[in-house]
Design a protein around this motif. Structure first.
Motif, PDB file in Angstrom:
ATOM      1  N   UNK A  13     -14.238   9.552   1.250  1.00  0.00           N
ATOM      2  CA  UNK A  13     -13.147   9.184   0.233  1.00  0.00           C
ATOM      3  C   UNK A  13     -12.099   7.872   1.143  1.00  0.00           C
ATOM      4  N   UNK A  14     -12.230   8.976   2.452  1.00  0.00           N
ATOM      5  CA  UNK A  14     -11.336   8.061   3.805  1.00  0.00           C
ATOM      6  C   UNK A  14     -11.669   6.647   3.520  1.00  0.00           C
ATOM      7  N   UNK A  15     -13.136   7.131   3.559  1.00  0.00           N
ATOM      8  CA  UNK A  15     -13.938   5.270   4.004  1.00  0.00           C
ATOM      9  C   UNK A  15     -13.438   4.300   2.468  1.00  0.00           C
ATOM     10  N   UNK A  16     -13.299   4.771   1.494  1.00  0.00           N
ATOM     11  CA  UNK A  16     -13.057   3.962  -0.005  1.00  0.00           C
ATOM     12  C   UNK A  16     -11.347   3.581   0.433  1.00  0.00           C
ATOM     13  N   UNK A  17     -10.733   4.738   0.413  1.00  0.00           N
ATOM     14  CA  UNK A  17      -9.005   4.316   0.718  1.00  0.00           C
ATOM     15  C   UNK A  17      -8.990   3.123   1.852  1.00  0.00           C
ATOM     16  N   UNK A  18      -9.739   3.210   3.129  1.00  0.00           N
ATOM     17  CA  UNK A  18      -9.479   2.147   4.225  1.00  0.00           C
ATOM     18  C   UNK A  18     -10.227   0.784   3.618  1.00  0.00           C
ATOM     19  N   UNK A  19     -11.444   0.667   3.134  1.00  0.00           N
ATOM     20  CA  UNK A  19     -11.992   0.185   2.178  1.00  0.00           C
ATOM     21  C   UNK A  19     -10.752  -1.075   1.374  1.00  0.00           C
ATOM     22  N   UNK A  20     -10.864  -0.125   0.001  1.00  0.00           N
ATOM     23  CA  UNK A  20      -9.554  -0.466  -0.697  1.00  0.00           C
ATOM     24  C   UNK A  20      -8.120  -1.182  -0.129  1.00  0.00           C
ATOM     25  N   UNK A  21      -7.887  -0.908   1.400  1.00  0.00           N
ATOM     26  CA  UNK A  21      -6.618  -1.437   1.526  1.00  0.00           C
ATOM     27  C   UNK A  21      -6.707  -2.490   2.134  1.00  0.00           C
ATOM     28  N   UNK A  41      -0.182  -1.933  -2.803  1.00  0.00           N
ATOM     29  CA  UNK A  41       0.210  -3.855  -2.960  1.00  0.00           C
ATOM     30  C   UNK A  41       0.460  -4.851  -3.186  1.00  0.00           C
ATOM     31  N   UNK A  42      -1.447  -4.796  -3.430  1.00  0.00           N
ATOM     32  CA  UNK A  42      -2.071  -5.327  -4.449  1.00  0.00           C
ATOM     33  C   UNK A  42      -1.371  -4.873  -5.892  1.00  0.00           C
ATOM     34  N   UNK A  43      -1.712  -3.465  -6.084  1.00  0.00           N
ATOM     35  CA  UNK A  43      -0.862  -3.150  -7.812  1.00  0.00           C
ATOM     36  C   UNK A  43       0.237  -3.110  -7.612  1.00  0.00           C
ATOM     37  N   UNK A  44       1.355  -3.602  -6.587  1.00  0.00           N
ATOM     38  CA  UNK A  44       2.535  -3.819  -7.516  1.00  0.00           C
ATOM     39  C   UNK A  44       2.646  -5.479  -7.571  1.00  0.00           C
ATOM     40  N   UNK A  45       1.672  -6.229  -6.714  1.00  0.00           N
ATOM     41  CA  UNK A  45       1.845  -7.761  -6.882  1.00  0.00           C
ATOM     42  C   UNK A  45       0.799  -7.729  -9.024  1.00  0.00           C
ATOM     43  N   UNK A  46       0.666  -7.167  -8.671  1.00  0.00           N
ATOM     44  CA  UNK A  46      -0.083  -7.773 -10.383  1.00  0.00           C
ATOM     45  C   UNK A  46       1.014  -7.364 -10.686  1.00  0.00           C
TER      46      UNK A  46
END
Length: 64
Positions: A13-21, A41-46
């Motif tokens: 899960x930690x790797x998922x979060x780091x990658x998704x950022x 940030x990408x979610x807010x932009x969308x």
């Protein structure tokens, strides 16, 4: 866009979060894409783009 299995996403899960950022990550279950994880940030932009699109569509409809 990166891809992870649901099992890997659960166990790393930690790797998922780091990658998704850095970029959206598609999570697959049984080889099929089921969700996309992305930075807030990408979610807010969308969301902002969606709102602008909705407002533009609304104003075009009023011009008829």
């Amino acid at each position: 866009m990166k891809t992870m299995s649901a099992r890997d996403a659960k166990h790393q899960f930690g790797r998922l979060i780091d990658t998704a950022r850095a970029e959206p990550v598609v999570v697959e279950k049984h080889g099929r894409p089921v969700v996309v994880v992305l930075a807030v940030e990408e979610f807010e932009r969308l969301k902002a783009l969606s709102e602008l699109d909705r407002q533009a569509t609304k104003s075009v409809g009023k011009g008829d």
